[in-house]
Enzyme design. Sequence first.
Site, PDB file in Angstrom:
ATOM      1  N   LYS A  86      -5.284  17.088 -50.430  1.00 14.14           N
ATOM      2  CA  LYS A  86      -4.991  17.749 -49.448  1.00 14.14           C
ATOM      3  C   LYS A  86      -3.644  18.353 -49.790  1.00 14.14           C
ATOM      4  O   LYS A  86      -2.858  18.007 -50.274  1.00 14.14           O
ATOM      5  CB  LYS A  86      -4.970  17.130 -48.258  1.00 14.14           C
ATOM      6  CG  LYS A  86      -6.071  16.395 -47.661  1.00 14.14           C
ATOM      7  CD  LYS A  86      -5.832  15.383 -46.484  1.00 14.14           C
ATOM      8  CE  LYS A  86      -7.187  14.719 -45.995  1.00 14.14           C
ATOM      9  NZ  LYS A  86      -8.027  15.694 -45.318  1.00 14.14           N
ATOM     10  N   ARG A 124     -17.492  10.403 -44.471  1.00 12.32           N
ATOM     11  CA  ARG A 124     -18.992  10.324 -43.989  1.00 12.32           C
ATOM     12  C   ARG A 124     -19.624   9.550 -45.298  1.00 12.32           C
ATOM     13  O   ARG A 124     -20.657   8.792 -44.819  1.00 12.32           O
ATOM     14  CB  ARG A 124     -19.728  11.782 -44.188  1.00 12.32           C
ATOM     15  CG  ARG A 124     -19.422  12.676 -45.581  1.00 12.32           C
ATOM     16  CD  ARG A 124     -19.528  13.777 -45.445  1.00 12.32           C
ATOM     17  NE  ARG A 124     -18.400  14.624 -44.764  1.00 12.32           N
ATOM     18  CZ  ARG A 124     -18.153  15.919 -44.562  1.00 12.32           C
ATOM     19  NH1 ARG A 124     -19.008  16.703 -44.823  1.00 12.32           N
ATOM     20  NH2 ARG A 124     -17.080  16.308 -44.112  1.00 12.32           N
TER      21      ARG A 124
END
Length: 457
Positions: free
Chosen positions: A233, A307
């Site tokens: 990120k 996920r």
Amino acid sequence: MSLNRWTQASAMDHVRADVWIVEAQEWKHLNPSSTVKLPDAAPTVVFGTKPGAAIVTPLGSTRRKTQKNFRQAAQLAVQLKPERIGVQMGPLTSDMLRAALWGIGQGLYRFRQEDAEVQPEVTVVSNEALTVEFAILQHQDFVRDWVNCPSNLKPPVRLAKMMQDRSPDTIEWSLFDQKALVDMGAGGVVGVGQGSHRPPVMLIGKYAGKPGDPWIALVGKGIVFDSGGISIKPGEGMGRMKGDMGGAAAVAGALRAIADLKVPANVMAVLPLAENLPGGGAYRPGDILTMMDGTQVEIVSTDAEGRLVLADAVTWARQNGAAVVIDMATLTGANVVALGGIRSALVTNHQPLASLVAGAAERAAEPAWQLPHDEDYADFNQTSAADIKNSGGRPAGTITAGLFIGHFAGDTPWVHLDIAGLSFEAEGSAIGAGATGYGVALLVETVEAWSHSSKAF
């Protein structure tokens, strides 16, 4: 975090308080001849009127604005350093009352407490039963503590211990360490956590509130720090990623509240806890992971890690008797773009369960918005390299992320709640330390509704 400081009284005369938080219309009723001019949209400190030192607080035109007003009122009250706070709000709808109480809870909360600092007791004047609300308020504070805790102080195994500490005796806890996760084939959880020297774990909590009935599984994303892994990120704001376990925190807090309230339902919490770092052993874009159910997943982005851990957790829940599954996660930035941090996003494979959850969310003053779940959206996750890939790209990102998890839910009734933008606010926000406690009320209300449903899903 203090123990429960919330009590209830039937009348103001029964309460000794150093300062009061009073809803504006109720204050005017108490002081009909007062000439004090009150602003329309902000709390005001008033002295010399009934019931004494008071912070007069207007309702907002929405639940969100009401929550903000009462949060600010509680922050003002704390500045007066009271030992006892009284709350008088008059007749309100249940959802507006809850919004006001959640706001007061946020305003009173402080993450870093000195031992000698006074934690004010709070007495709410109401003829409504508030047992559920008080349990939620108590466990929202635990959730805030867990989320606000710096990542260096909450490696997965320690966070699991924090979630168990001081929990009700009626919850049965178990913990799978990294070796156990490898042995059970939890390729998602193990893969995400293998870049960190602090190994992943999966915490299970079970509360049997009605033996013989079906089990509802609450699954929470528990990434104790998310750097994005090799798909790293941007540095700006990365510190907020200590809060990427907000879904797991909300689930653990809700389970504890449910047990305290003795809700007649069987509830399992499944909490995959891991740290996503770009270490020498980290998983990479282009890797293919084999999940607990045998599904092979192509890794498109290591920053789509939540996920993956949720997929294995949902599989574990299904393999261990869950009749329905609800997962909660700070999953996608796309959720903030789509819904602005005002509602959580709901994705489902089962409309009756979705309706139950959405109704509970409204009553909890933590509303959700259902997004489409057409098969065409799931096609974004298709790949020729494996059974499925872990990111469908930017288009419809919140939907496709949810449907990735839905692949592992199979035909089990399932709801996914994306709470990105809701469980943690940026530094300098009005609530102070960042964590909001979001999700506890929604899940408690959902399980309450489930306990009274036919469960014929």
